[in-house]
Design a protein around this motif. Sequence first.
Motif, mmCIF file in Angstrom:
data_model
loop_
_atom_site.group_PDB
_atom_site.id
_atom_site.type_symbol
_atom_site.label_atom_id
_atom_site.label_comp_id
_atom_site.label_asym_id
_atom_site.label_seq_id
_atom_site.Cartn_x
_atom_site.Cartn_y
_atom_site.Cartn_z
ATOM 1 N N PHE A 25 54.718 42.570 37.549
ATOM 2 C CA PHE A 25 53.591 41.813 38.091
ATOM 3 C C PHE A 25 53.550 40.393 37.537
ATOM 4 O O PHE A 25 53.336 39.439 38.254
ATOM 5 C CB PHE A 25 52.292 42.549 37.760
ATOM 6 C CG PHE A 25 51.087 41.978 38.443
ATOM 7 C CD1 PHE A 25 50.947 42.080 39.810
ATOM 8 C CD2 PHE A 25 50.102 41.338 37.718
ATOM 9 C CE1 PHE A 25 49.845 41.557 40.444
ATOM 10 C CE2 PHE A 25 49.001 40.810 38.348
ATOM 11 C CZ PHE A 25 48.867 40.931 39.722
ATOM 12 N N VAL A 80 47.934 36.965 47.564
ATOM 13 C CA VAL A 80 47.561 38.179 46.831
ATOM 14 C C VAL A 80 48.870 38.829 46.409
ATOM 15 O O VAL A 80 49.638 39.300 47.239
ATOM 16 C CB VAL A 80 46.722 39.136 47.697
ATOM 17 C CG1 VAL A 80 46.391 40.404 46.918
ATOM 18 C CG2 VAL A 80 45.446 38.442 48.172
ATOM 19 N N SER A 82 51.088 41.632 44.826
ATOM 20 C CA SER A 82 51.061 43.049 44.489
ATOM 21 C C SER A 82 52.368 43.435 43.844
ATOM 22 O O SER A 82 53.419 42.975 44.256
ATOM 23 C CB SER A 82 50.840 43.939 45.706
ATOM 24 O OG SER A 82 50.716 43.278 46.875
ATOM 25 N N SER A 84 54.267 47.033 41.965
ATOM 26 C CA SER A 84 54.085 48.446 41.659
ATOM 27 C C SER A 84 55.360 49.064 41.103
ATOM 28 O O SER A 84 56.461 48.654 41.434
ATOM 29 C CB SER A 84 53.657 49.214 42.910
ATOM 30 O OG SER A 84 54.675 49.177 43.879
ATOM 31 N N GLN A 90 47.195 44.651 42.405
ATOM 32 C CA GLN A 90 47.267 43.410 43.172
ATOM 33 C C GLN A 90 46.127 42.497 42.750
ATOM 34 O O GLN A 90 45.075 42.963 42.330
ATOM 35 C CB GLN A 90 47.253 43.671 44.666
ATOM 36 C CG GLN A 90 45.975 44.227 45.222
ATOM 37 C CD GLN A 90 46.042 44.382 46.741
ATOM 38 O OE1 GLN A 90 47.103 44.528 47.322
ATOM 39 N NE2 GLN A 90 44.898 44.348 47.382
ATOM 40 N N HIS A 91 46.392 41.197 42.846
ATOM 41 C CA HIS A 91 45.398 40.217 42.407
ATOM 42 C C HIS A 91 45.623 38.906 43.164
ATOM 43 O O HIS A 91 46.753 38.532 43.461
ATOM 44 C CB HIS A 91 45.530 39.963 40.903
ATOM 45 C CG HIS A 91 44.575 38.928 40.401
ATOM 46 N ND1 HIS A 91 43.228 39.175 40.239
ATOM 47 C CD2 HIS A 91 44.752 37.633 40.074
ATOM 48 C CE1 HIS A 91 42.637 38.063 39.814
ATOM 49 N NE2 HIS A 91 43.545 37.120 39.707
ATOM 50 N N THR A 109 41.006 42.120 43.457
ATOM 51 C CA THR A 109 41.881 42.991 42.687
ATOM 52 C C THR A 109 41.849 44.382 43.314
ATOM 53 O O THR A 109 40.850 44.774 43.924
ATOM 54 C CB THR A 109 41.446 43.117 41.211
ATOM 55 O OG1 THR A 109 40.080 43.548 41.173
ATOM 56 C CG2 THR A 109 41.579 41.820 40.470
ATOM 57 N N SER A 121 54.067 39.327 48.035
ATOM 58 C CA SER A 121 52.896 38.471 48.149
ATOM 59 C C SER A 121 52.425 38.522 49.592
ATOM 60 O O SER A 121 53.225 38.562 50.517
ATOM 61 C CB SER A 121 53.269 37.035 47.765
ATOM 62 O OG SER A 121 52.136 36.206 47.875
#
Length: 197
Positions: A25, A80, A82, A84, A90-91, A109, A121
């Motif tokens: 991230f 945003v 993300s 994983s 995600q932020h 978030t 993104s």
Amino acid sequence: MLNTFPTMRRAAMAAMTVAVAGLVFSGCTTTPDKASASAAEQRQEINSGTDATLTKLYEASPQSKALVERAKGVLVFPSVLSASFIVGAQHGKGVLRVGGVDSGYYSTTAGSIGFQAGAQSKAVILLFMTDEALQKFRNSDGWTVGADATVAVAHVGANGSIDTNTAQQPIVGFVLNNGGLMAGVSLEGAKIAKLDL
């Protein structure tokens, strides 16, 4: 000792997964560190990203421009991020525009559990189509998609036309990535909070 080994192994695996997700991230963007940017620089970056995102939306679906113009408020998160690796996060940061004027900055978030590693993104656009929906959002102290309001993610046809049923909902959402509008995306669980910028 034998009974605790699987538990310890699971705990170690969970800790490692969270650590790897954090590294993915934090390491998957080439933009400058936002923490070191001044509030004015952050606002400018969000605003220019928002303008570019709206232009991209209008290109992908020309009909969306009329919907944006009709909206009582437009909340745009231009990037945003993300990431994983079993556990996802995600932020992003965005701006609310009311009558074409910047009316506040927000963060979004969300977390998820999945089995795919990677990062991407996307841009998220929320249109508040009624005064009531906009006021409920602005008066909230933290707002969650699905808990505080339902967001109808727009169904866009191959020719860029928007499903008429979606367009009549109080809050309409669009999700864009580099390939254009994303279909079948859920925004459920995304938390949105006001930023002091």
